[in-house]
Design an enzyme around this catalytic site. Structure first.
Site, PDB file in Angstrom:
ATOM      1  N   HIS A   1     -10.996 111.561 -38.373  1.00 24.03           N
ATOM      2  CA  HIS A   1     -10.575 110.206 -38.760  1.00 24.03           C
ATOM      3  C   HIS A   1     -10.912 110.047 -40.245  1.00 24.03           C
ATOM      4  CE1 HIS A   1     -10.935 105.766 -38.891  1.00 24.03           C
ATOM      5  NE2 HIS A   1     -10.304 105.726 -37.730  1.00 24.03           N
TER       6      HIS A   1
ATOM      7  N   ASP B   1     -19.341 112.593 -35.453  1.00 26.58           N
ATOM      8  CA  ASP B   1     -18.698 111.291 -35.284  1.00 26.58           C
ATOM      9  C   ASP B   1     -18.422 111.124 -33.792  1.00 26.58           C
ATOM     10  OD1 ASP B   1     -16.859 109.292 -34.923  1.00 26.58           O
ATOM     11  OD2 ASP B   1     -15.544 109.883 -36.565  1.00 26.58           O
TER      12      ASP B   1
ATOM     13  N   GLN C   1     -15.289 108.244 -30.489  1.00 29.83           N
ATOM     14  CA  GLN C   1     -14.415 108.348 -29.310  1.00 29.83           C
ATOM     15  C   GLN C   1     -15.121 108.991 -28.122  1.00 29.83           C
ATOM     16  OE1 GLN C   1     -11.586 106.936 -28.971  1.00 29.83           O
ATOM     17  NE2 GLN C   1     -11.238 106.359 -31.103  1.00 29.83           N
TER      18      GLN C   1
ATOM     19  N   LYS D   1     -16.013 100.131 -29.166  1.00 37.07           N
ATOM     20  CA  LYS D   1     -15.236 101.087 -28.366  1.00 37.07           C
ATOM     21  C   LYS D   1     -15.938 101.367 -27.034  1.00 37.07           C
ATOM     22  CE  LYS D   1     -13.457 103.434 -32.516  1.00 37.07           C
ATOM     23  NZ  LYS D   1     -12.059 102.998 -32.624  1.00 37.07           N
TER      24      LYS D   1
ATOM     25  N   CYS E   1      -5.196 106.809 -38.741  1.00 34.86           N
ATOM     26  CA  CYS E   1      -6.254 107.117 -39.726  1.00 34.86           C
ATOM     27  C   CYS E   1      -6.593 108.610 -39.718  1.00 34.86           C
ATOM     28  CB  CYS E   1      -7.520 106.305 -39.486  1.00 34.86           C
ATOM     29  SG  CYS E   1      -7.253 104.555 -39.649  1.00 34.86           S
TER      30      CYS E   1
HETATM   31  N1  PLP Z   1     -14.078 107.957 -36.025  1.00 38.71           N
HETATM   32  C1  PLP Z   1     -13.170 107.996 -35.045  1.00 38.71           C
HETATM   33  C2  PLP Z   1     -12.882 109.291 -34.355  1.00 38.71           C
HETATM   34  C3  PLP Z   1     -12.494 106.827 -34.681  1.00 38.71           C
HETATM   35  O1  PLP Z   1     -11.579 106.861 -33.715  1.00 38.71           O
HETATM   36  C4  PLP Z   1     -12.787 105.614 -35.367  1.00 38.71           C
HETATM   37  C5  PLP Z   1     -12.063 104.388 -35.060  1.00 38.71           C
HETATM   38  O2  PLP Z   1     -10.986 104.386 -34.506  1.00 38.71           O
HETATM   39  C6  PLP Z   1     -13.767 105.647 -36.363  1.00 38.71           C
HETATM   40  C7  PLP Z   1     -14.389 106.833 -36.666  1.00 38.71           C
HETATM   41  C8  PLP Z   1     -14.143 104.412 -37.106  1.00 38.71           C
HETATM   42  O3  PLP Z   1     -14.805 103.533 -36.262  1.00 38.71           O
HETATM   43  P1  PLP Z   1     -15.157 102.060 -36.739  1.00 38.71           P
HETATM   44  O4  PLP Z   1     -13.849 101.474 -37.240  1.00 38.71           O
HETATM   45  O5  PLP Z   1     -15.650 101.391 -35.511  1.00 38.71           O
HETATM   46  O6  PLP Z   1     -16.160 102.159 -37.816  1.00 38.71           O
END
Ligand code: PLP
Length: 405
Positions: free
Chosen positions: A123, A200, A203, A226, A364
């Site tokens: 992402h 990260d 998900q 999430k 993203c």
């Molecule tokens: N990393 C991954 C794999 C994501 O799917 C997302 C959000 O969709 C993020 C990071 C960013 O998360 P947040 O917007 O809650 O900071």
């Protein structure tokens, strides 16, 4: 345990409504999940019964709020099996957790000419902070590629690690492909070369049992929104010896021990990284979401989501011209696809008219889109409150839309 999905659905007031006179079908759970009444009630109770600013005051409300806030920290520690509560830092989300590490770990450990390995399936929030760090320090970003199945080519990892590699940044679960990465093996390879690993978990946290000690990761980040919890709350887990060596990310109240114009000393962990008034009600409410998820059982949720994924996949791939991106066996409940001759944006906006919420676009993950030579996809992502019947309605709606083009 088999879940009683209809009973579970009654916990989610938002799922009871109609959109354009059609029952809402919510398949955008990878973007953000919905909240059960048990979670919403705790948010209301926090504001109506025991809200005060935490840690500082000597009065009843502040004490109660502090206790509830710190209780969530213990719940998070237990959820991911961290060694101690000092390693659980509350942030406003995964993005802020990553920026914290990129800044603070970067200040302490990254120097000119160093290398950071970032996977191709990340992402943007697990790419850009590392690029900013590389720009500040004169470091280099090295890409760990994926194959056309959407699997990380992690056997290439060893050859990408050089004596200058300091960190590997990788997602646990891809938000586009659903691919689950072999984090434990990646951590083993990284550590055998004296490289740190940042994961990260945005998900993963609602779908996998996470054991940071068993995975042996250096950092792990995720977001409450999430996980059926509030938005504006996230977690950063870090190894203590690293967090102790890292400088504060932001300055302000709470993160200090003593402030003098001649110099300031910093508070102990985790407060060193929690400057200012945090999202008090959010963190307390997150505790309720962890309880709710615990009652459902993450394994039970994941098993049902896998059934939904398999059912949806079998039905979708029968549609002529439909291509699924991310076909790794055992993936998470996310299905990204395109239909030949129909733009993903048109599909998404027309599905909405059937009351079906999906996500369209690059999710993203521009580098991932570039890998597949596409601009975007339609993404349906499942939660434990979704049903087979919803998938049937979704597939029939999709067929109707395609026949109009
Ligand atoms: N990393 C991954 C794999 C994501 O799917 C997302 C959000 O969709 C993020 C990071 C960013 O998360 P947040 O917007 O809650 O900071």
């Amino acid at each position: 345990m088999t879940l009683d999905i209809q009973k579970i659905r009654e916990d989610f007031p938002i799922l009871q409504q109609k959109i354009y006179k059609q029952p809402l079908i919510y398949f955008d759970n990878a973007a953000t999940t919905q909240r059960p009444r048990q979670v919403i009630d705790v948010l209301t109770r926090t504001y109506t019964e025991f809200y005060g600013n935490i840690h500082r005051a000597a009065h009843f409300l502040a004490d109660k709020a502090t206790l509830a806030y710190e209780e969530t920290r213990e719940k998070v520690r237990n959820l991911i099996n961290a060694e101690s509560r000092e390693q659980i830092i509350f942030t406003k989300g995964t993005t802020e957790s990553i920026n914290l590490v990129a800044y603070s770990f970067g200040e302490a450990f990254i120097h000119e000419g160093d290398e950071i390995i970032v996977s191709e399936m990340e992402h943007h929030s697990n790419i850009v902070p590392w690029q900013l760090l590389a720009g500040r320090k004169g470091a280099k970003i090295i890409m760990l590629p994926i194959n056309d199945e959407g699997r990380l080519e992690f056997e290439k990892l060893e050859s990408l690690i050089s004596p200058r590699t300091k960190l590997i940044a990788v997602t646990h679960v891809s938000n586009v492909l659903g691919t689950i990465n072999p984090i434990k093996q990646i951590a083993q390879i990284a550590h055998s070369k004296n490289v740190r690993i940042f994961v990260d978990g945005a998900q993963a946290a609602a779908h996998l049992i996470i054991n940071v000690q068993d995975l042996d990761v250096d950092f792990y980040a995720f977001s409450a929104h999430k996980m059926y919890g509030p938005n504006g709350v996230g977690v950063l887990y870090g190894k203590k010896e690293l967090l102790e060596q890292m400088p504060p990310y932001q300055g302000g109240g709470e993160m200090i021990s003593e402030v003098r114009f001649s110099g300031t000393t910093y508070n102990e962990l985790p407060y060193k990284f929690e400057a200012g008034t945090p999202n008090i009600s959010g963190v307390i409410t997150f505790g309720a979401a962890i309880d709710y998820l615990g009652n459902i059982g993450i394994e039970n949720a994941a098993a049902w989501e896998t059934e939904l994924l398999n059912y949806a996949t079998v039905r979708l791939i029968q549609i002529a011209g439909l291509r699924v991106y991310g076909t790794q066996p055992g993936k998470s409940g996310v299905i990204s696809f395109n239909v030949e001759g129909v733009h993903f944006f048109d599909l998404g906006t027309m599905l909405d008219k059937f009351g079906i919420a999906v996500r369209t676009g690059h999710h993203c993950a521009d580098p991932l889109m570039e890998h597949f030579g596409i601009q975007g996809t339609v993404r349906a992502s499942f939660a434990f409150y979704n049903t087979r019947e919803e998938i049937d309605v979704f597939v029939e709606a999709l067929k109707k839309i395609i026949s109009m083009f």
